[in-house]
Design a protein around this motif. Sequence first.
Motif, PDB file in Angstrom:
ATOM      1  N   ASP A   4       0.819  -1.212   0.000  1.00 11.98           N
ATOM      2  CA  ASP A   4       0.000   0.000   0.000  1.00 11.98           C
ATOM      3  C   ASP A   4       0.852   1.260   0.000  1.00 11.98           C
ATOM      4  N   ASN A   5       2.054   1.217   0.605  1.00 11.71           N
ATOM      5  CA  ASN A   5       2.963   2.353   0.537  1.00 11.71           C
ATOM      6  C   ASN A   5       3.360   2.647  -0.906  1.00 11.71           C
ATOM      7  N   VAL A   6       3.621   1.590  -1.673  1.00 12.83           N
ATOM      8  CA  VAL A   6       4.025   1.781  -3.067  1.00 12.83           C
ATOM      9  C   VAL A   6       2.840   2.196  -3.929  1.00 12.83           C
ATOM     10  N   MET A   7       1.659   1.746  -3.591  1.00 13.60           N
ATOM     11  CA  MET A   7       0.459   2.111  -4.346  1.00 13.60           C
ATOM     12  C   MET A   7       0.088   3.586  -4.182  1.00 13.60           C
ATOM     13  N   LEU A   8       0.496   4.189  -3.101  1.00 16.79           N
ATOM     14  CA  LEU A   8       0.026   5.539  -2.772  1.00 16.79           C
ATOM     15  C   LEU A   8       0.229   6.557  -3.889  1.00 16.79           C
ATOM     16  N   PRO A   9       1.424   6.654  -4.528  1.00 11.36           N
ATOM     17  CA  PRO A   9       1.569   7.653  -5.597  1.00 11.36           C
ATOM     18  C   PRO A   9       0.635   7.426  -6.774  1.00 11.36           C
ATOM     19  N   LEU A  10       0.197   6.182  -6.969  1.00 10.17           N
ATOM     20  CA  LEU A  10      -0.675   5.873  -8.103  1.00 10.17           C
ATOM     21  C   LEU A  10      -2.134   6.219  -7.826  1.00 10.17           C
ATOM     22  N   ALA A  11      -2.443   6.495  -6.561  1.00  2.00           N
ATOM     23  CA  ALA A  11      -3.829   6.796  -6.194  1.00  2.00           C
ATOM     24  C   ALA A  11      -4.299   8.124  -6.777  1.00  2.00           C
ATOM     25  N   PHE A  12      -3.342   8.984  -7.177  1.00  2.00           N
ATOM     26  CA  PHE A  12      -3.705  10.315  -7.657  1.00  2.00           C
ATOM     27  C   PHE A  12      -3.709  10.391  -9.183  1.00  2.00           C
ATOM     28  N   GLY A  13      -3.461   9.258  -9.834  1.00  2.00           N
ATOM     29  CA  GLY A  13      -3.485   9.235 -11.293  1.00  2.00           C
ATOM     30  C   GLY A  13      -4.772   8.643 -11.812  1.00  2.00           C
ATOM     31  N   ASP A  14      -4.758   8.297 -13.088  1.00  2.00           N
ATOM     32  CA  ASP A  14      -5.974   7.763 -13.712  1.00  2.00           C
ATOM     33  C   ASP A  14      -5.787   6.318 -14.166  1.00  2.00           C
ATOM     34  N   LEU A  15      -4.809   5.615 -13.583  1.00  2.00           N
ATOM     35  CA  LEU A  15      -4.602   4.216 -13.942  1.00  2.00           C
ATOM     36  C   LEU A  15      -5.723   3.350 -13.386  1.00  2.00           C
ATOM     37  N   PRO A  16      -6.185   2.369 -14.135  1.00  2.00           N
ATOM     38  CA  PRO A  16      -7.120   1.386 -13.570  1.00  2.00           C
ATOM     39  C   PRO A  16      -6.451   0.664 -12.395  1.00  2.00           C
ATOM     40  N   GLU A  17      -7.248   0.233 -11.447  1.00  2.00           N
ATOM     41  CA  GLU A  17      -6.707  -0.363 -10.221  1.00  2.00           C
ATOM     42  C   GLU A  17      -5.835  -1.583 -10.512  1.00  2.00           C
ATOM     43  N   ARG A  18      -6.247  -2.387 -11.471  1.00  2.00           N
ATOM     44  CA  ARG A  18      -5.472  -3.594 -11.781  1.00  2.00           C
ATOM     45  C   ARG A  18      -4.092  -3.237 -12.331  1.00  2.00           C
ATOM     46  N   GLU A  19      -4.030  -2.236 -13.208  1.00  2.00           N
ATOM     47  CA  GLU A  19      -2.741  -1.802 -13.761  1.00  2.00           C
ATOM     48  C   GLU A  19      -1.871  -1.172 -12.680  1.00  2.00           C
ATOM     49  N   ALA A  20      -2.480  -0.387 -11.778  1.00  2.00           N
ATOM     50  CA  ALA A  20      -1.725   0.211 -10.678  1.00  2.00           C
ATOM     51  C   ALA A  20      -1.111  -0.875  -9.796  1.00  2.00           C
ATOM     52  N   ALA A  21      -1.884  -1.900  -9.491  1.00  2.00           N
ATOM     53  CA  ALA A  21      -1.383  -3.006  -8.663  1.00  2.00           C
ATOM     54  C   ALA A  21      -0.246  -3.737  -9.375  1.00  2.00           C
ATOM     55  N   ARG A  22      -0.367  -3.907 -10.681  1.00  2.00           N
ATOM     56  CA  ARG A  22       0.691  -4.571 -11.444  1.00  2.00           C
ATOM     57  C   ARG A  22       1.981  -3.766 -11.387  1.00  2.00           C
ATOM     58  N   ARG A  23       1.858  -2.449 -11.535  1.00  2.00           N
ATOM     59  CA  ARG A  23       3.044  -1.583 -11.463  1.00  2.00           C
ATOM     60  C   ARG A  23       3.680  -1.625 -10.075  1.00  2.00           C
TER      61      ARG A  23
END
Length: 217
Positions: free
Chosen positions: A98-117
């Motif tokens: 979840d720490n790594v996911m945090l910067p992606l929360a403010f973008g427009d990536l789909p959740e599945r792609e964000a998790a993959r990244r």
Amino acid sequence: MISFSGVCKRYPGGREALHDVTFSIERGEFVFVAGHTGAGKTTLLKLVAALERPSAGAVIVAGQNVGALRPAAVPYLRRNLGLVFQNQKLLYDRSVFDNVMLPLAFGDLPEREAARRARAALEKVGLAGRERANPIELSGGEQQRLAIARAVVNRPAVLLADEPTANLDAAAASAVLELFAAFHRVGVTVLIATHDEGLIARAGHRVLRLAAGRLAA
């Protein structure tokens, strides 16, 4: 990629952290900023990241004049920057993943792609098996690698690090340096502030030396 032209930074009370600093860094370069404590290294990185604004002169990052950016434009600049500072600002109320996911929360990536990244970033820094751990369970070197994963999950063009090996033993410091080298090899511009001359000597990259806020060499 980064250009300073006659840059000065003064703080209230008259203290001048940087004075008439001029240099340029090309896209894809790996550069160290060296100097004693108080030389102005951290201030220089903060100016690149628009965490500070110059008092005089121009700071250009990826073609944008940082000092002239409207506040609303700053987050868009930072999407192209990965920041690793001494105080890692890890969040201990959530997992490594979840720490790594945090910067992606403010973008427009789909959740599945964000998790993959996020998983890819953790794998890159050697933490693929620690996704569910709390950051407080990690060693100092692992915490620094987690901070790097969070910094690169947005695939930035520029990676900034302030004393990234200051609190690490020699083995952990070498591992962190190799991570930065790996990102550099795929085209990321890397700028590291450090007082560790051994680290600088091992890496063999270009060095900007600050002394009392001035570019000495």
